[in-house]
Motif scaffolding. Structure first.
Motif, PDB file in Angstrom:
ATOM      1  N   LEU A  88       0.964  -1.247  -0.070  1.00 13.14           N
ATOM      2  CA  LEU A  88       0.057   0.325   0.194  1.00 13.14           C
ATOM      3  C   LEU A  88       0.976   1.203  -0.191  1.00 13.14           C
ATOM      4  N   LEU A  89       0.756   1.966  -1.144  1.00 11.50           N
ATOM      5  CA  LEU A  89       1.493   3.228  -1.076  1.00 11.50           C
ATOM      6  C   LEU A  89       0.730   4.680  -0.891  1.00 11.50           C
ATOM      7  N   VAL A  90       1.201   5.255   0.357  1.00  5.21           N
ATOM      8  CA  VAL A  90       0.416   6.434   0.633  1.00  5.21           C
ATOM      9  C   VAL A  90       1.241   7.728   0.592  1.00  5.21           C
ATOM     10  N   ASP A  91       0.777   8.599  -0.561  1.00  6.02           N
ATOM     11  CA  ASP A  91       1.498   9.793  -0.795  1.00  6.02           C
ATOM     12  C   ASP A  91       0.519  10.867  -1.472  1.00  6.02           C
ATOM     13  N   ASP A  92       0.643  11.997  -1.045  1.00  6.31           N
ATOM     14  CA  ASP A  92      -0.112  12.974  -1.592  1.00  6.31           C
ATOM     15  C   ASP A  92       0.231  13.399  -2.941  1.00  6.31           C
ATOM     16  N   MET A 135      -2.610   2.305  -3.976  1.00  3.11           N
ATOM     17  CA  MET A 135      -2.160   3.550  -3.970  1.00  3.11           C
ATOM     18  C   MET A 135      -3.514   4.399  -3.127  1.00  3.11           C
ATOM     19  N   ALA A 136      -2.967   5.355  -2.294  1.00  4.31           N
ATOM     20  CA  ALA A 136      -3.858   6.225  -1.611  1.00  4.31           C
ATOM     21  C   ALA A 136      -3.304   7.707  -1.525  1.00  4.31           C
ATOM     22  N   GLY A 137      -4.116   8.635  -1.747  1.00  4.62           N
ATOM     23  CA  GLY A 137      -3.601   9.946  -1.886  1.00  4.62           C
ATOM     24  C   GLY A 137      -3.639  10.816  -0.619  1.00  4.62           C
ATOM     25  N   SER A 138      -3.914  10.102   0.426  1.00  2.00           N
ATOM     26  CA  SER A 138      -3.837  10.961   1.887  1.00  2.00           C
ATOM     27  C   SER A 138      -3.842   9.766   2.690  1.00  2.00           C
ATOM     28  N   ALA A 139      -3.732  10.292   4.022  1.00  3.69           N
ATOM     29  CA  ALA A 139      -3.367   9.295   5.080  1.00  3.69           C
ATOM     30  C   ALA A 139      -4.890   8.637   5.639  1.00  3.69           C
ATOM     31  N   GLU A 140      -6.033   9.688   5.349  1.00  2.00           N
ATOM     32  CA  GLU A 140      -7.340   9.338   5.591  1.00  2.00           C
ATOM     33  C   GLU A 140      -7.821   8.212   4.626  1.00  2.00           C
ATOM     34  N   GLU A 141      -7.515   8.293   3.253  1.00  2.82           N
ATOM     35  CA  GLU A 141      -7.815   7.566   2.272  1.00  2.82           C
ATOM     36  C   GLU A 141      -7.301   6.006   2.725  1.00  2.82           C
ATOM     37  N   ALA A 142      -5.978   6.133   3.077  1.00  5.84           N
ATOM     38  CA  ALA A 142      -5.103   4.808   3.547  1.00  5.84           C
ATOM     39  C   ALA A 142      -5.749   4.107   4.642  1.00  5.84           C
ATOM     40  N   LEU A 143      -6.344   4.781   5.685  1.00  5.33           N
ATOM     41  CA  LEU A 143      -7.273   4.299   6.892  1.00  5.33           C
ATOM     42  C   LEU A 143      -8.338   3.529   6.426  1.00  5.33           C
ATOM     43  N   ASP A 144      -8.972   4.236   5.388  1.00  2.47           N
ATOM     44  CA  ASP A 144     -10.282   3.842   5.098  1.00  2.47           C
ATOM     45  C   ASP A 144      -9.989   2.574   4.289  1.00  2.47           C
ATOM     46  N   PHE A 145      -9.042   2.565   3.461  1.00  5.75           N
ATOM     47  CA  PHE A 145      -8.473   1.206   2.663  1.00  5.75           C
ATOM     48  C   PHE A 145      -8.343   0.195   3.483  1.00  5.75           C
ATOM     49  N   PRO A 165      -2.315  -5.123   3.483  1.00  9.28           N
ATOM     50  CA  PRO A 165      -1.210  -5.323   2.565  1.00  9.28           C
ATOM     51  C   PRO A 165      -0.087  -6.070   3.461  1.00  9.28           C
ATOM     52  N   ASP A 166       0.870  -6.359   2.813  1.00 15.38           N
ATOM     53  CA  ASP A 166       2.136  -6.986   3.203  1.00 15.38           C
ATOM     54  C   ASP A 166       3.053  -5.721   3.854  1.00 15.38           C
ATOM     55  N   VAL A 167       3.076  -4.864   3.326  1.00 12.89           N
ATOM     56  CA  VAL A 167       3.911  -3.631   3.646  1.00 12.89           C
ATOM     57  C   VAL A 167       3.132  -2.246   3.433  1.00 12.89           C
ATOM     58  N   ILE A 168       3.381  -1.281   4.205  1.00 13.87           N
ATOM     59  CA  ILE A 168       2.761   0.158   3.636  1.00 13.87           C
ATOM     60  C   ILE A 168       4.014   1.052   3.451  1.00 13.87           C
ATOM     61  N   PHE A 169       4.006   1.941   2.443  1.00 17.00           N
ATOM     62  CA  PHE A 169       4.871   2.817   2.348  1.00 17.00           C
ATOM     63  C   PHE A 169       4.301   4.258   2.704  1.00 17.00           C
ATOM     64  N   MET A 170       4.496   4.879   3.606  1.00 15.70           N
ATOM     65  CA  MET A 170       3.872   6.046   4.175  1.00 15.70           C
ATOM     66  C   MET A 170       4.743   7.215   3.857  1.00 15.70           C
ATOM     67  N   ASP A 171       4.203   8.395   3.299  1.00 24.26           N
ATOM     68  CA  ASP A 171       4.913   9.445   3.363  1.00 24.26           C
ATOM     69  C   ASP A 171       4.991  10.187   4.468  1.00 24.26           C
TER      70      ASP A 171
END
Length: 357
Positions: free
Chosen positions: A7-11, A32-42, A49-55
């Motif tokens: 899961l790739l999280v970056d604006d 992919m998620a464009g925001s932290a809120e979108e990542a939490l909802d995902f 996912p196996d790993v999260i890449f967080m901006d």
């Protein structure tokens, strides 16, 4: 366990695009998620996912807050999180690990650094060396945020906002560091926005260019196909004419050869042709005389039949006339007889009256 789902999280669309291509080159499935809120909802709606890449720095909820929220949820606390940031000082790495970050990936990412981080993660997962998730510390308790200034690695934490150690003095050097950090953060955010807008604009332009190119290629291809069809039709028509002429010539030659062969084999000469012609003429003459004879006999028979028929009709007419005359005479006789009987009856009646009187 192999690392196959990320899961790739970056604006920033540019950052997401660049990192997703590197991950896909490793045969990984990327969401992919464009925001932290979108990542939490995902994470609430989809398979983990196996790993999260967080901006690190994002508008609204930043990467630190999102990491704390993920680690504070028992269902997602054991998912390894890799923080993507331009900072990679030992102090920042230590602070990031304190609130649950597995490792740091320097931005912009490179293939070598990404491979090193993922290989280390796969090794730790296989060996079971991942640290057990611990409850994320609340704000103002335990650890400080990565961007907050610290006195050093051994500085004592504060409790309820009041530390046992004296507060750091606001020196010009500290103010300059804070200002530089704020300016750098603002520049990075603004650069991400500009690059994202540029990426969208270039992507739309490239998409339109590809569509125009495809339309032009389709039109050119259609035109070329039509031209090839016309040329093929013309060549086919010429070929048909040539083949027809050649066939006619061959047939003429074959017929001439056949006539010659028949003439040689049967011995049919011009003299035979003349005899055949005389025979045909004689047959025609006989046939004409025969038909003339038949015609004369037929005419004579018709005359005889006509005469007999006329005589029969005349006799029948006379008989009919005589019969009608006799019928008319009989009617006159009957009328006269009736009149005579009437007069006789009247006379008898009159005489009867006379004698009676």
């Amino acid at each position: 366990m192999a690392i196959k789902n990320a899961l790739l999280v970056d604006d920033s669309k540019v950052a997401r695009f660049a990192l997703s291509k590197l991950l896909e080159s490793r045969d990984m499935q990327v969401n992919m998620a464009g925001s932290a809120e979108e990542a939490l909802d995902f994470l609430r709606r989809h398979q983990r996912p196996d790993v999260i890449f967080m901006d690190h720095l994002m508008p609204g909820m930043n990467g630190v807050e999102a990491t704390k929220a993920i680690k504070g949820n028992p269902e997602t606390a054991d998912i390894p999180i890799i923080m993507c940031t331009s900072k990679k000082s030992p102090t920042f790495v230590e602070e990031a690990r304190n609130f649950g970050v597995y490792n740091i990936l320097t931005k912009p990412p490179h293939t070598e650094g990404l491979n090193l981080v993922l290989e280390q993660l796969a090794s730790d997962v296989a060996a079971g060396n991942l640290a057990k998730p611990a409850p994320a510390p609340a704000a103002g308790q335990g650890t400080t945020a990565p961007d907050a200034p610290r006195n050093g690695p051994n500085a004592a934490p504060t409790t309820n906002g009041q530390g046992d150690s004296p507060a750091l003095p606001l020196t010009s050097e500290l103010i300059e560091q804070i200002a530089r950090s704020a300016v750098k953060t603002h520049i990075n955010n603004r650069l991400h926005e500009l690059l994202s807008d540029l990426f969208d604009e270039q992507f739309d332009h490239l998409k339109r260019a590809l569509e125009d190119t495809r339309s032009q290629q389709e039109a050119q291809l259609s035109e070329r196909l039509d031209d090839m069809a016309r040329r093929l039709e013309a060549r086919t028509q010429g070929l048909r004419d040539d083949i027809a002429a050649e066939i006619n010539l061959n047939l003429s030659q074959e017929l001439a050869n056949l006539k010659q062969a028949l003439a040689r084999q049967s011995g049919f000469t011009r003299e035979h042709m003349a005899e055949l012609k005389d025979h045909i003429t004689a047959v025609q003459t006989i046939d004409t005389e025969f038909w003339q004879t038949l015609q004369s006999e037929a005419i004579q028979q018709a005359h005889d039949i006509s005469r007999e028929t006329a005589e029969d009709i005349a006799q029948r007419t006379i008989d009919l006339f005589v019969a009608r005359q006799r019928a008319a005479s009989a009617r006159f006789y009957t009328v006269g007889l009736a009149i005579s009987l009437s007069v006789f009856s009247l006379g008898i009646v009159w005489l009867s009256g006379v004698f009676s009187g």
